[in-house]
Design a protein around this motif. Structure first.
Motif, PDB file in Angstrom:
ATOM      1  N   CYS A 136      -1.100  -3.919  43.983  1.00 25.87           N
ATOM      2  CA  CYS A 136       0.161  -3.951  43.240  1.00 25.87           C
ATOM      3  C   CYS A 136      -0.069  -4.293  41.771  1.00 25.87           C
ATOM      4  CB  CYS A 136       1.119  -4.954  43.876  1.00 25.87           C
ATOM      5  SG  CYS A 136       1.630  -4.488  45.549  1.00 25.87           S
ATOM      6  N   ARG A 140       0.700  -1.941  38.477  1.00 19.40           N
ATOM      7  CA  ARG A 140       1.389  -2.437  37.275  1.00 19.40           C
ATOM      8  C   ARG A 140       0.672  -1.940  36.018  1.00 19.40           C
ATOM      9  NH1 ARG A 140       1.217  -6.701  33.637  1.00 19.40           N
ATOM     10  NH2 ARG A 140       3.228  -7.682  33.134  1.00 19.40           N
ATOM     11  N   TYR A 165       8.555  -0.627  37.804  1.00 19.59           N
ATOM     12  CA  TYR A 165       7.858  -1.699  38.522  1.00 19.59           C
ATOM     13  C   TYR A 165       8.860  -2.619  39.223  1.00 19.59           C
ATOM     14  CZ  TYR A 165       3.943  -4.826  39.561  1.00 19.59           C
ATOM     15  OH  TYR A 165       2.967  -5.573  40.210  1.00 19.59           O
ATOM     16  N   SER A 166      10.010  -2.806  38.604  1.00 23.79           N
ATOM     17  CA  SER A 166      11.077  -3.597  39.235  1.00 23.79           C
ATOM     18  C   SER A 166      11.556  -2.922  40.516  1.00 23.79           C
ATOM     19  CB  SER A 166      12.241  -3.761  38.256  1.00 23.79           C
ATOM     20  OG  SER A 166      13.311  -4.454  38.857  1.00 23.79           O
ATOM     21  N   ARG A 169       8.879  -3.376  43.170  1.00 19.74           N
ATOM     22  CA  ARG A 169       8.924  -4.731  43.727  1.00 19.74           C
ATOM     23  C   ARG A 169      10.123  -4.903  44.649  1.00 19.74           C
ATOM     24  NH1 ARG A 169       9.436  -8.716  39.621  1.00 19.74           N
ATOM     25  NH2 ARG A 169       8.583 -10.263  41.042  1.00 19.74           N
ATOM     26  N   ASN A 186       5.780 -10.179  46.343  1.00 19.27           N
ATOM     27  CA  ASN A 186       6.419 -10.392  45.045  1.00 19.27           C
ATOM     28  C   ASN A 186       6.154 -11.777  44.464  1.00 19.27           C
ATOM     29  OD1 ASN A 186       7.897  -8.015  44.168  1.00 19.27           O
ATOM     30  ND2 ASN A 186       9.034  -8.246  46.058  1.00 19.27           N
ATOM     31  N   LEU A 189       3.348 -11.575  41.968  1.00 18.63           N
ATOM     32  CA  LEU A 189       3.353 -10.508  40.967  1.00 18.63           C
ATOM     33  C   LEU A 189       4.194 -10.876  39.754  1.00 18.63           C
ATOM     34  CD1 LEU A 189       3.883  -7.418  43.322  1.00 18.63           C
ATOM     35  CD2 LEU A 189       1.716  -8.341  42.485  1.00 18.63           C
ATOM     36  N   LYS A 191       6.445  -9.541  36.609  1.00 12.95           N
ATOM     37  CA  LYS A 191       7.198  -8.352  36.225  1.00 12.95           C
ATOM     38  C   LYS A 191       6.734  -7.859  34.859  1.00 12.95           C
ATOM     39  CE  LYS A 191      11.095 -10.815  34.080  1.00 12.95           C
ATOM     40  NZ  LYS A 191      12.557 -11.021  34.115  1.00 12.95           N
TER      41      LYS A 191
END
Length: 368
Positions: A136, A140, A165-166, A169, A186, A189, A191
């Motif tokens: 992930c 990104r 990316y939002s 997620r 999440n 991760l 943002k």
């Protein structure tokens, strides 16, 4: 600590045409990952002969019963793994891309873009077991440098990467809720922080100026002015049906819709002037001839003809609606509801654009 594991049994149900449907009976009930409802039955789509007439049909029945038993064993193993916190190898091997694509069905177009970017990133192969924090994070970085899908010579903007990316997620959160992951990825991760961008909008005078300017595509003009008067997104206008209109108790017109982007159920009053822009009432889509391609060059040509030099897109009509309403004194809570925003803080951006207190503050200090 005591654990009560669900018992899984293969059962039979007589159906038409001398057939029997095989299903699994769960006791106690388990949560269906498709509907998120508690359920005791899982139909397998496997059928056998109710009265086999020969050896071939008897062999077929035995083969199908063995397949049903194999599925039962897999389900029992999965339930035990869930109950005792072990890694479920069956789920780990499941196709994450297929799950992603399925989730896109009832979402807006942005989900399709994110799916395609992720598909390209993993080169068309990805199981749930492959999805971890490291993958992930690499996705990104991929989004921060990738080219656009439609224009391979241009990189996607930082704000597009942030939105994509939002969305990704958000998918991970749904998968965690559906118990495809044992932990919420999440939590590990970061943002992609978006850039503040200038929100372009038309003033009321500019909207009137646009309305007075002829357009080569009448349906584009009608839909654009309708957006200015209602604040609806292009996705909702494209899908607007005559059946969505209703008469409110005050005898005014209302729209009862589910928004495409947020899947929000909303009842939105509209003016008679906005209703008139829709043309002659009928059935099916309201703006039948409206195409997404029209909101590019044809829209720019019309704006240019109207003498409007601002960088206006179709979505700016939604900004225009919000700013005009607030400047005319409509309270921010009502505007937020009309725009179907989930949080008033989202609408606050428009209030800041026309904040009279800021103007008063700016004029308080004078050197004259």
């Amino acid at each position: 600590m005591s654990h009560t594991c669900t018992k899984v049994t293969v059962r039979q149900r007589a159906i038409r045409n001398n057939r029997i449907s095989l299903y699994l009976d769960y006791y106690p009930a388990v949560r269906n990952p498709e509907t998120m409802q508690m359920s005791r039955r899982e139909y397998l789509g496997i059928y056998i002969y109710a009265h086999p007439k020969n050896e071939m049909e008897r062999e077929f029945n035995n083969d199908m019963l063995n397949k049903a038993e194999a599925i039962r064993c897999i389900r029992v193993q999965s339930l035990i793994n869930e109950e005792f916190g072990f890694l479920d190898k069956t789920k780990q091997k499941a196709d994450f891309l297929a799950y992603f694509k399925k989730m896109c069905r009832n979402k807006d177009q942005k989900w399709q873009f994110v799916y395609q970017h992720f598909y390209n990133f993993v080169k068309g192969q990805c199981t749930f077991g492959d999805v971890n924090v490291d993958l992930c994070k690499k996705f990104r970085e991929y989004l921060l440098n990738v080219k656009q899908l439609k224009h391979s010579n241009r990189s996607i903007s930082l704000n597009s990467a942030s939105g994509y990316y939002s969305t990704f997620r958000g998918l991970l959160k749904i998968a965690y809720r559906d118990k495809w992951f044992r932990e919420n990825i999440n939590d590990y991760l970061d943002k992609i922080e978006p850039q503040d961008v200038k929100k372009e909008y038309l003033t009321l005078d500019e909207v009137k100026q646009l309305a007075a300017t002829p357009c080569d595509i009448p349906v584009l003009k009608a839909a654009s002015l309708f957006a200015c008067l209602t604040g609806l997104r292009i996705s909702d206008i494209l899908n607007l049906q005559w059946e969505d209109f209703t008469i409110a108790p005050d005898q005014g017109y209302c729209l009862r819709i589910r928004t495409q982007k947020t899947q929000t159920e909303a009842t939105l009053p509209i003016s008679y002037e906005a209703y008139e822009l829709c043309g002659t009432p009928g059935t099916g889509k309201v703006f039948k001839d409206l195409k997404r391609s029209m909101i590019n060059y044809p829209l720019k040509n019309w704006l240019k003809k109207a003498g409007i030099t601002k960088s206006i897109t179709f979505h700016c009509f939604r900004h225009s609606y919000a700013v005009i309403q607030i400047s005319l004194g409509t309270d921010i809570y009502t505007v937020s509801k009309m725009l179907t925003h989930k949080n008033v803080s989202t609408t606050q951006i428009y209030a800041d654009l026309v904040n009279s207190k800021k103007r008063e503050t700016a004029n308080k200090i004078s050197l004259k």
